[in-house]
Write an enzyme that holds these catalytic residues in place. Sequence first.
Site, PDB file in Angstrom:
ATOM      1  N   MET A  24     -12.228 -23.758   2.318  1.00 43.63           N
ATOM      2  CA  MET A  24     -13.335 -22.660   1.727  1.00 43.63           C
ATOM      3  C   MET A  24     -15.113 -22.751   2.374  1.00 43.63           C
ATOM      4  SD  MET A  24     -12.290 -22.945  -2.518  1.00 43.63           S
ATOM      5  CE  MET A  24     -11.652 -24.743  -1.815  1.00 43.63           C
ATOM      6  N   VAL A  25     -15.226 -21.962   2.894  1.00 43.13           N
ATOM      7  CA  VAL A  25     -16.384 -22.497   4.161  1.00 43.13           C
ATOM      8  C   VAL A  25     -17.629 -22.761   3.002  1.00 43.13           C
ATOM      9  CG1 VAL A  25     -18.284 -20.598   5.299  1.00 43.13           C
ATOM     10  CG2 VAL A  25     -15.906 -20.155   5.312  1.00 43.13           C
ATOM     11  N   GLN A  79      -9.388 -26.889  10.221  1.00 42.94           N
ATOM     12  CA  GLN A  79      -9.435 -25.564  10.366  1.00 42.94           C
ATOM     13  C   GLN A  79     -10.236 -25.031  11.276  1.00 42.94           C
ATOM     14  OE1 GLN A  79      -9.614 -21.940   7.554  1.00 42.94           O
ATOM     15  NE2 GLN A  79      -7.555 -21.809   7.259  1.00 42.94           N
ATOM     16  N   CYS A 108      -8.566 -14.860   7.234  1.00 36.66           N
ATOM     17  CA  CYS A 108     -10.395 -14.381   7.216  1.00 36.66           C
ATOM     18  C   CYS A 108     -10.616 -13.183   7.081  1.00 36.66           C
ATOM     19  CB  CYS A 108     -11.372 -15.051   7.876  1.00 36.66           C
ATOM     20  SG  CYS A 108     -13.179 -14.952   7.162  1.00 36.66           S
ATOM     21  N   LYS A 147      -2.802 -20.125   8.627  1.00 29.60           N
ATOM     22  CA  LYS A 147      -2.775 -19.959   7.428  1.00 29.60           C
ATOM     23  C   LYS A 147      -3.528 -18.168   8.309  1.00 29.60           C
ATOM     24  CE  LYS A 147      -5.143 -19.313   3.068  1.00 29.60           C
ATOM     25  NZ  LYS A 147      -5.935 -18.739   3.265  1.00 29.60           N
ATOM     26  N   GLY A 209      -2.654 -17.529  -3.442  1.00 30.03           N
ATOM     27  CA  GLY A 209      -2.389 -16.720  -4.423  1.00 30.03           C
ATOM     28  C   GLY A 209      -1.805 -16.369  -5.971  1.00 30.03           C
ATOM     29  N   ASN A 210      -2.416 -16.174  -6.986  1.00 31.15           N
ATOM     30  CA  ASN A 210      -1.869 -15.895  -8.237  1.00 31.15           C
ATOM     31  C   ASN A 210      -1.944 -16.940  -9.022  1.00 31.15           C
ATOM     32  OD1 ASN A 210      -2.211 -12.724  -7.219  1.00 31.15           O
ATOM     33  ND2 ASN A 210       0.509 -12.664  -7.793  1.00 31.15           N
ATOM     34  N   ALA A 232      -7.903 -21.808  -3.836  1.00 30.15           N
ATOM     35  CA  ALA A 232      -8.208 -21.754  -3.412  1.00 30.15           C
ATOM     36  C   ALA A 232     -10.019 -21.167  -4.334  1.00 30.15           C
ATOM     37  CB  ALA A 232      -8.494 -20.501  -2.090  1.00 30.15           C
ATOM     38  N   GLU A 246     -10.516 -17.331 -10.080  1.00 24.64           N
ATOM     39  CA  GLU A 246     -11.165 -18.345  -9.602  1.00 24.64           C
ATOM     40  C   GLU A 246     -10.515 -19.310 -10.084  1.00 24.64           C
ATOM     41  OE1 GLU A 246     -13.126 -17.991  -6.938  1.00 24.64           O
ATOM     42  OE2 GLU A 246     -14.455 -16.733  -7.499  1.00 24.64           O
TER      43      GLU A 246
END
Length: 488
Positions: A24-25, A79, A108, A147, A209-210, A232, A246
């Site tokens: 995560m940036v 990454q 991204c 990814k 995801g989810n 994430a 989140e």
Amino acid sequence: MPKLQGFEFWSRTLGGARHVVAPMVDQSELAWRLLSRRHGAQLCYTPMLHAQVFVRDANYRKENLYCEVCPEDRPLIVQFCANDPEVFVQAALLAQDYCDAIDLNLGCPQMIAKRGHYGAFLQEEWDLLQSMILLAHEKLSVPVTCKIRVFPEIDKTVRYAQMLEKAGCQLLTVHGRTKEQKGPLSGAASWEHIKAVRKAVSIPVFANGNIQCLQDVERCIQDTGVQGVMSAGDGPTRPASLLPAEGNLHNPALFEGRSPAVWELAEEYLDIVQQHPCPLSCVRAHLFKLWHHTLQVHQQLREELARVKTLEGIAAVSRALKLRCQEDMLQQEEGARPKGDLPFFHWICQPCVRPGPKESTKESSGGRSKRALEEEEGGTDGLSKNKQKKQLRNPHKTFNPSLKPKYAKCDQCGNPKGNRCVFNLCRGCCKKRAFRETADCPGHGLLFKTKLEKSLTWKGTQPGLQEPPQTGPGAPGGFSEVVGSALA
């Protein structure tokens, strides 16, 4: 020692990791990774690093990796985003001694990735991706992973994953959304795509995801057959409403199956930051996420958190929020339930579901734009909500268009004209006209006539340079030579 590949790499080097914290940036820095590992994370990624900058800038390497590692922070995957095989490999060679694998970001979906031509915007360039993965697989001493995001079509997504595996990818993380699914339009991630990829490849697969609680992790592994699940900052979703939520950022104890009091994790994180400093912007962002629900209740402290300039100041605001929450707990009536749709009271770590687009917005607005609707809701002064916030920060500035002075327009182009322009024009139009007519405009500081007269006077005083007096911009050796270059 030969380089481990596929399932052997996953089981031996990564320890069979099932609980993974995503790259995560500005959010998965060392301090946050260590906090997440203390609470159930078994594998972490660095924030996405830009390969080209990493190669050319020693300070960038130092600040984002070399000073951001410690023995407790393993296994770790670095990454990179890249679109050139040579640059990607050069960056990976500089990083491979500090990690257990190198990951290529192909997921991204943000506009910055589109402008830089990397991330999910490379997913149609299979020849380029093959060459990048193949070269890295040959040159590096650590495995290469990827990814990705999915295509709308399951079969194309499967062929995409198989192509990456054949090129040398040793582990694949599949985010079950397309590159168009982002922000309020994210919707639910497709586990069907992830399941199909897992069945089609012979390397480990992580699902993304989810995921908003430990039960979702177990259900995802059972439904898709993946080896691990990545949480994430923008992955979890409430399936019924299809709204993005989140996960790890709001509850770093997610993989423990716990929902502790927010101040417990906030204090622990701030203690880690004291030992492993990071930019204040990262710390502030994490506190905003952790205290998100409480800041909706005690909004004055939200302004305080935004203003403070030191780590001590941020810690002080966090302590004040803790006291407010403890007061709320004491005042809470027995048997009371959390307000709104929250599963727990605001002082408990829990997912944050971001509002999605209202389906009836277009119908209820009669086709009017969002800005027009905001201006109607802006109150008696007619300001949009965004401008009202700006006015709070700049109380002496005028944001209402009706209160701003009206400017007279240029007679030719419509831009604001100069207040003292002799031609009633803007500077650009005035300059052209004054040059054409060899005239002066003191209002714009244009003195073409005056300069021409001075030039002719000077020529008249020089022996051998006297010529018949001519006027106008085309006079030989006159005005055009003196000021023409200034207009080129």
